[in-house]
Design an enzyme around this catalytic site. Structure first.
Site, PDB file in Angstrom:
ATOM      1  N   GLY A  14       4.643  25.748 -27.552  1.00 48.63           N
ATOM      2  CA  GLY A  14       4.720  24.284 -27.513  1.00 48.63           C
ATOM      3  C   GLY A  14       4.680  23.723 -28.922  1.00 48.63           C
ATOM      4  N   GLY A 114       0.730  29.318 -31.458  1.00 55.29           N
ATOM      5  CA  GLY A 114      -0.572  29.254 -30.803  1.00 55.29           C
ATOM      6  C   GLY A 114      -1.005  30.604 -30.258  1.00 55.29           C
ATOM      7  N   GLY A 116      -0.386  32.495 -27.367  1.00 61.32           N
ATOM      8  CA  GLY A 116       0.612  33.459 -26.888  1.00 61.32           C
ATOM      9  C   GLY A 116       1.389  34.022 -28.062  1.00 61.32           C
ATOM     10  N   ASP A 139      -4.357  22.019 -29.080  1.00 57.37           N
ATOM     11  CA  ASP A 139      -5.532  22.418 -28.283  1.00 57.37           C
ATOM     12  C   ASP A 139      -6.714  22.879 -29.139  1.00 57.37           C
ATOM     13  OD1 ASP A 139      -4.025  21.883 -26.045  1.00 57.37           O
ATOM     14  OD2 ASP A 139      -3.487  23.973 -25.669  1.00 57.37           O
ATOM     15  N   ARG A 174     -11.972  -2.442 -14.020  1.00 60.87           N
ATOM     16  CA  ARG A 174     -11.562  -1.222 -13.320  1.00 60.87           C
ATOM     17  C   ARG A 174     -12.148   0.032 -13.984  1.00 60.87           C
ATOM     18  NH1 ARG A 174      -5.210  -2.764 -13.037  1.00 60.87           N
ATOM     19  NH2 ARG A 174      -5.164  -3.585 -10.932  1.00 60.87           N
ATOM     20  N   MET A 181      -4.334  16.523 -22.664  1.00 63.10           N
ATOM     21  CA  MET A 181      -3.889  17.915 -22.626  1.00 63.10           C
ATOM     22  C   MET A 181      -5.036  18.886 -22.927  1.00 63.10           C
ATOM     23  SD  MET A 181      -0.027  18.143 -24.065  1.00 63.10           S
ATOM     24  CE  MET A 181       1.336  17.997 -22.927  1.00 63.10           C
ATOM     25  N   GLN A 286       1.211  13.106 -26.671  1.00 64.94           N
ATOM     26  CA  GLN A 286       0.138  13.594 -27.543  1.00 64.94           C
ATOM     27  C   GLN A 286       0.646  14.587 -28.593  1.00 64.94           C
ATOM     28  OE1 GLN A 286      -3.615  14.343 -24.850  1.00 64.94           O
ATOM     29  NE2 GLN A 286      -1.813  14.211 -23.552  1.00 64.94           N
ATOM     30  N   ARG A 287       1.784  15.215 -28.307  1.00 64.47           N
ATOM     31  CA  ARG A 287       2.322  16.217 -29.236  1.00 64.47           C
ATOM     32  C   ARG A 287       3.456  15.661 -30.098  1.00 64.47           C
ATOM     33  NH1 ARG A 287       3.337  21.147 -25.298  1.00 64.47           N
ATOM     34  NH2 ARG A 287       5.435  20.899 -26.073  1.00 64.47           N
TER      35      ARG A 287
HETATM   36  O1  F6P Z   1      -0.568  24.403 -25.828  1.00 62.11           O
HETATM   37  C1  F6P Z   1      -0.254  23.106 -26.108  1.00 62.11           C
HETATM   38  C2  F6P Z   1      -0.007  22.306 -24.856  1.00 62.11           C
HETATM   39  O2  F6P Z   1       0.381  21.027 -25.290  1.00 62.11           O
HETATM   40  C3  F6P Z   1      -1.168  22.226 -23.889  1.00 62.11           C
HETATM   41  O3  F6P Z   1      -2.165  21.320 -24.261  1.00 62.11           O
HETATM   42  C4  F6P Z   1      -0.451  21.832 -22.622  1.00 62.11           C
HETATM   43  O4  F6P Z   1      -1.217  22.170 -21.502  1.00 62.11           O
HETATM   44  C5  F6P Z   1       0.813  22.622 -22.712  1.00 62.11           C
HETATM   45  O5  F6P Z   1       1.034  22.850 -24.087  1.00 62.11           O
HETATM   46  C6  F6P Z   1       2.014  21.979 -22.107  1.00 62.11           C
HETATM   47  O6  F6P Z   1       3.063  22.890 -22.148  1.00 62.11           O
HETATM   48  P1  F6P Z   1       4.602  22.529 -21.964  1.00 62.11           P
HETATM   49  O7  F6P Z   1       5.038  21.770 -23.172  1.00 62.11           O
HETATM   50  O8  F6P Z   1       5.263  23.849 -21.853  1.00 62.11           O
HETATM   51  O9  F6P Z   1       4.696  21.692 -20.730  1.00 62.11           O
END
Ligand code: F6P
Length: 360
Positions: A14, A114, A116, A139, A174, A181, A286-287
């Site tokens: 990712g 990361g 993997g 993460d 509310r 993530m 978030q990414r």
């Molecule tokens: O490992 C980074 C991450 O953004 C995790 O926080 C999230 O669960 C996962 O990748 C999402 O993966 P993908 O982009 O394959 O949906």
């Protein structure tokens, strides 16, 4: 005049903020360390290495990408478990990656990724390839480093989401659940939860009791606060679920009538508290986008430290950041291990002192 250095580069798994900044750091560091360097950027991570798909770059080509989000090389997920499996086209992926490395005559392959990614990097190192890696993930769960790049940029975004949710939660009295993530590790939720002023933080590492979570909301309401914010990691799980075996847990989640744990929590908590509950999932937001200032600095320095390892011909290492220092960490120590939030760590302890509930 020394021999021209040939350096492979790939980004895998990712994406996150700071990948380009780190590539630039590596390129600049190597450009200053050697007379002549040629870069081979593999397309879409290990896929490019397996299929020998790459573009060549000079150090100058990495100029102007310090602030750019994503990765100019492209990335993909290539599961480690599949690496030793011969595919339907009879491709032996490990042999193919070695072939590419040897065919191009690389001196070193720099891998940004990361967990993997690090397992495969360690495998390739064991096969005799010269490997140096950099720890990437929002993460922050890579073993052997206090910090991964991308983390603080994602914390900024997730914190901003919680901050924006605050005003609408206040107006409508509310309860809001913000799902962040992190399937296995809750670092992002923990930090953004504190930074955004969440009342409840639920992490995979601290299984929650739904009654304790409901109590935390009611307690807050009794204190004249008519709204509440829960920061929930996508991998949060209940105490009951934490006692299940892996297979049983997977089956239970597959059969769950909700798209994610947050929607289930919302339904259960609406019933228990009588409050109106909404769920917000910022997801891949978030990414995305540019690295923040911290990540730009961190990635540049990580890249320079990687270049220094290569200049000293120290291979088989990840550049880790430990006790405010960049240090080489053997890939064999990193691969296959996760850095999770210790439930009794000081960040959690002090957060509890702030009145934040962890649902336990
Ligand atoms: O490992 C980074 C991450 O953004 C995790 O926080 C999230 O669960 C996962 O990748 C999402 O993966 P993908 O982009 O394959 O949906």
């Amino acid at each position: 005049m020394g021999k021209k250095k040939k350096i492979g580069l790939l980004t895998s798994g990712g994406d996150c903020q700071g990948l380009n900044a780190a590539l630039r750091g590596v390129a600049k560091g190597l450009d200053n360390a050697f007379d002549e360097v040629e870069f081979y950027g593999f397309t879409d991570g290990y896929r490019g290495l397996i299929e020998c798909e790459y573009k060549t770059y000079e150090a100058n080509d990495f100029s102007g990408i310090l602030t750019m989000g994503g990765t100019i090389l492209g990335t993909s997920r290539q599961p480690y478990k599949q690496m030793r499996v011969i595919d339907e086209n009879s491709v032996d992926k490990v042999a193919a990656m070695k072939r590419t490395y040897q065919k191009l005559g690389l001196d070193c392959l720099v891998i940004l990724g990361g967990n993997g990614t690090h397992k495969t990097a360690n495998l390739l190192s064991g096969e005799g390839l010269h490997i140096v890696t950099l720890p990437k993930t929002i993460d922050n769960d890579i073993y052997g480093t206090d910090l991964t790049f991308g983390f603080y940029s994602a914390v900024d975004i997730a914190t901003h989401v919680i901050e924006c949710i605050h005003t609408t939660a206040f107006s409508h009295s509310r309860v809001f659940i913000v799902e962040l993530m992190g399937h296995k590790a809750g670092w992002l939720t923990l930090y953004a939860g504190i930074g955004g002023g969440a009342d409840v933080i639920l992490l995979p590492e601290i299984p929650y009791d739904i009654d304790r979570v409901a109590e935390a909301i009611t307690r807050r309401n009794n204190n004249r606060n008519k709204f509440a914010i829960l920061a929930v990691a996508e991998g949060a799980l209940s105490v009951e679920e934490s006692k299940m075996r892996k297979k049983e847990f997977k089956a239970a989640r597959a059969a769950m009538a909700y798209p994610s744990v947050s929607y289930r929590l919302a339904a259960e908590l609406e019933e228990k508290t009588g409050k109106e509950i909404r769920v917000t999932v910022p997801g891949h937001f978030q990414r995305g986008g540019s690295p923040n200032a911290y990540d730009r600095i961190f990635c540049s320095l990580l890249g320079a430290a990687a270049a220094d390892l290569i200049a000293r011909e120290q291979y088989g290492y990840m550049v880790g950041y430990v006790d405010n220092k960049f240090v080489p960490v053997p890939l064999s120590e990193v691969a296959g291990r996760l850095k999770l939030v210790p439930p009794d760590c000081q960040v959690v302890t002090e957060a509890r002192r702030l009145g934040i509930s962890f649902g336990d």
